[in-house]
Write a protein that holds these residues in place. Structure first.
Motif, short mmCIF file in Angstrom:
data_model
loop_
_atom_site.label_atom_id
_atom_site.label_comp_id
_atom_site.label_asym_id
_atom_site.label_seq_id
_atom_site.Cartn_x
_atom_site.Cartn_y
_atom_site.Cartn_z
N CYS A 28 0.84 -1.21 0.00
CA CYS A 28 0.00 0.00 0.00
C CYS A 28 0.87 1.25 0.00
CB CYS A 28 -0.91 0.01 1.22
SG CYS A 28 -2.21 -1.23 1.16
N ARG A 29 1.91 1.25 0.81
CA ARG A 29 2.81 2.42 0.86
C ARG A 29 3.52 2.64 -0.46
NH1 ARG A 29 5.31 0.72 6.32
NH2 ARG A 29 3.85 1.64 7.77
N ALA A 30 3.84 1.55 -1.16
CA ALA A 30 4.55 1.66 -2.44
C ALA A 30 3.62 2.04 -3.59
CB ALA A 30 5.24 0.33 -2.76
N GLY A 31 2.31 2.07 -3.34
CA GLY A 31 1.37 2.47 -4.38
C GLY A 31 0.92 1.33 -5.26
N HIS A 32 1.09 0.07 -4.82
CA HIS A 32 0.71 -1.09 -5.62
C HIS A 32 -0.74 -1.51 -5.41
CE1 HIS A 32 4.83 -1.50 -6.86
NE2 HIS A 32 5.24 -1.68 -5.62
N VAL A 33 -1.44 -0.82 -4.52
CA VAL A 33 -2.82 -1.18 -4.23
C VAL A 33 -3.72 0.01 -4.55
CG1 VAL A 33 -4.42 -1.90 -2.42
CG2 VAL A 33 -2.07 -2.74 -2.38
N ARG A 34 -4.80 -0.26 -5.31
CA ARG A 34 -5.78 0.77 -5.64
C ARG A 34 -7.16 0.26 -5.27
NH1 ARG A 34 -4.22 4.91 -8.85
NH2 ARG A 34 -2.12 4.81 -9.69
N VAL A 35 -7.93 1.14 -4.65
CA VAL A 35 -9.31 0.81 -4.30
C VAL A 35 -10.21 1.75 -5.09
CG1 VAL A 35 -11.03 0.72 -2.46
CG2 VAL A 35 -8.68 0.00 -2.00
N ASN A 36 -11.07 1.19 -5.93
CA ASN A 36 -11.96 1.97 -6.80
C ASN A 36 -11.19 2.98 -7.64
OD1 ASN A 36 -14.22 0.57 -5.84
ND2 ASN A 36 -14.41 1.98 -4.12
N GLY A 37 -10.00 2.59 -8.12
CA GLY A 37 -9.21 3.43 -9.00
C GLY A 37 -8.28 4.42 -8.31
N GLU A 38 -8.37 4.58 -7.01
CA GLU A 38 -7.54 5.53 -6.27
C GLU A 38 -6.49 4.79 -5.47
OE1 GLU A 38 -7.94 8.91 -6.41
OE2 GLU A 38 -9.53 8.58 -7.88
N ARG A 39 -5.28 5.39 -5.38
CA ARG A 39 -4.24 4.79 -4.54
C ARG A 39 -4.73 4.65 -3.12
NH1 ARG A 39 1.72 7.13 -5.28
NH2 ARG A 39 1.92 5.82 -3.45
N ALA A 40 -4.45 3.52 -2.52
CA ALA A 40 -4.98 3.23 -1.19
C ALA A 40 -3.87 3.27 -0.14
CB ALA A 40 -5.63 1.86 -1.18
N LYS A 41 -4.16 3.92 0.97
CA LYS A 41 -3.30 3.82 2.14
C LYS A 41 -3.69 2.55 2.88
CE LYS A 41 -2.44 8.71 2.76
NZ LYS A 41 -2.47 9.84 3.69
N ALA A 42 -2.82 2.07 3.75
CA ALA A 42 -3.06 0.79 4.42
C ALA A 42 -4.34 0.80 5.26
CB ALA A 42 -1.86 0.43 5.29
N ALA A 43 -4.67 1.93 5.86
CA ALA A 43 -5.82 1.99 6.76
C ALA A 43 -7.13 2.31 6.04
CB ALA A 43 -5.57 3.02 7.85
N GLN A 44 -7.09 2.45 4.73
CA GLN A 44 -8.32 2.78 4.00
C GLN A 44 -9.32 1.64 4.13
OE1 GLN A 44 -7.81 4.22 0.05
NE2 GLN A 44 -9.89 3.71 -0.56
N PRO A 45 -10.57 1.96 4.45
CA PRO A 45 -11.56 0.88 4.60
C PRO A 45 -12.04 0.37 3.24
CG PRO A 45 -12.56 3.00 5.06
CD PRO A 45 -11.10 3.26 4.83
N VAL A 46 -12.32 -0.93 3.19
CA VAL A 46 -12.95 -1.53 2.02
C VAL A 46 -14.30 -2.09 2.46
CG1 VAL A 46 -10.87 -2.07 0.73
CG2 VAL A 46 -11.72 -3.71 2.37
N ARG A 47 -15.26 -2.02 1.57
CA ARG A 47 -16.61 -2.49 1.84
C ARG A 47 -17.04 -3.43 0.72
NH1 ARG A 47 -16.03 2.65 3.28
NH2 ARG A 47 -16.73 3.29 5.34
N PRO A 48 -18.04 -4.24 0.95
CA PRO A 48 -18.52 -5.10 -0.13
C PRO A 48 -18.90 -4.28 -1.37
CG PRO A 48 -19.47 -5.79 1.95
CD PRO A 48 -18.72 -4.51 2.21
N GLY A 49 -18.45 -4.75 -2.53
CA GLY A 49 -18.70 -4.05 -3.78
C GLY A 49 -17.52 -3.23 -4.26
N ASP A 50 -16.53 -2.96 -3.39
CA ASP A 50 -15.35 -2.19 -3.79
C ASP A 50 -14.47 -3.02 -4.71
OD1 ASP A 50 -16.10 -0.01 -2.33
OD2 ASP A 50 -14.68 -0.33 -0.70
#
Length: 124
Positions: A28-50
């Motif tokens: 997440c810190r390196a920018g390899h994770v995206r949630v709904n198209g946006e870069r995600a920080k480690a603490a970003q919440p995910v919900r069903p459907g994301d």
């Protein structure tokens, strides 16, 4: 076991995308994770459907959250928690072969250099 949301790093670890939670946090810190198209920080919440996109080993995995979990679970529960929409990898014939020299092997000899040039000309 389930609730409305979960941290993205904990979810990625729980659904066995990463072997450890610290590896998921580092991704997440390196920018390899995206949630709904946006870069995600480690603490970003995910919900069903994301939609979660994860870059691993040069390839993207496309995952859709079906169920939020925070504890590592068995494979059967993982299948119920994630919808993997990753496209199949390209055939090996279409991927470029990259010759690799051993680390510390030094400079290539004249013969090796000619072989490398011949290989590069053939791929073009």
């Amino acid at each position: 076991m389930t609730d409305a949301s979960a941290r993205v790093d904990a979810w990625l670890w729980a659904v066995r995308i990463y072997k450890t939670r610290s590896l998921a946090t580092a991704a997440c810190r390196a920018g390899h994770v995206r949630v709904n198209g946006e870069r995600a920080k480690a603490a970003q919440p995910v919900r069903p459907g994301d939609e979660v996109r994860v870059r691993i080993s040069g390839f993207d995995r496309h995952l859709v959250v079906k169920q939020t979990i925070t504890k590592r679970v068995g494979a059967a529960v993982v299948e119920a928690s994630v919808d993997d929409r990753t496209p199949p990898p390209p055939p090996r014939e279409l991927t470029a072969f990259v010759p690799v020299r051993d680390r510390g092997a030094g400079r290539p000899t004249k013969r090796e250099r000619r072989d490398i040039d011949r290989l590069r000309d053939r791929q073009s």
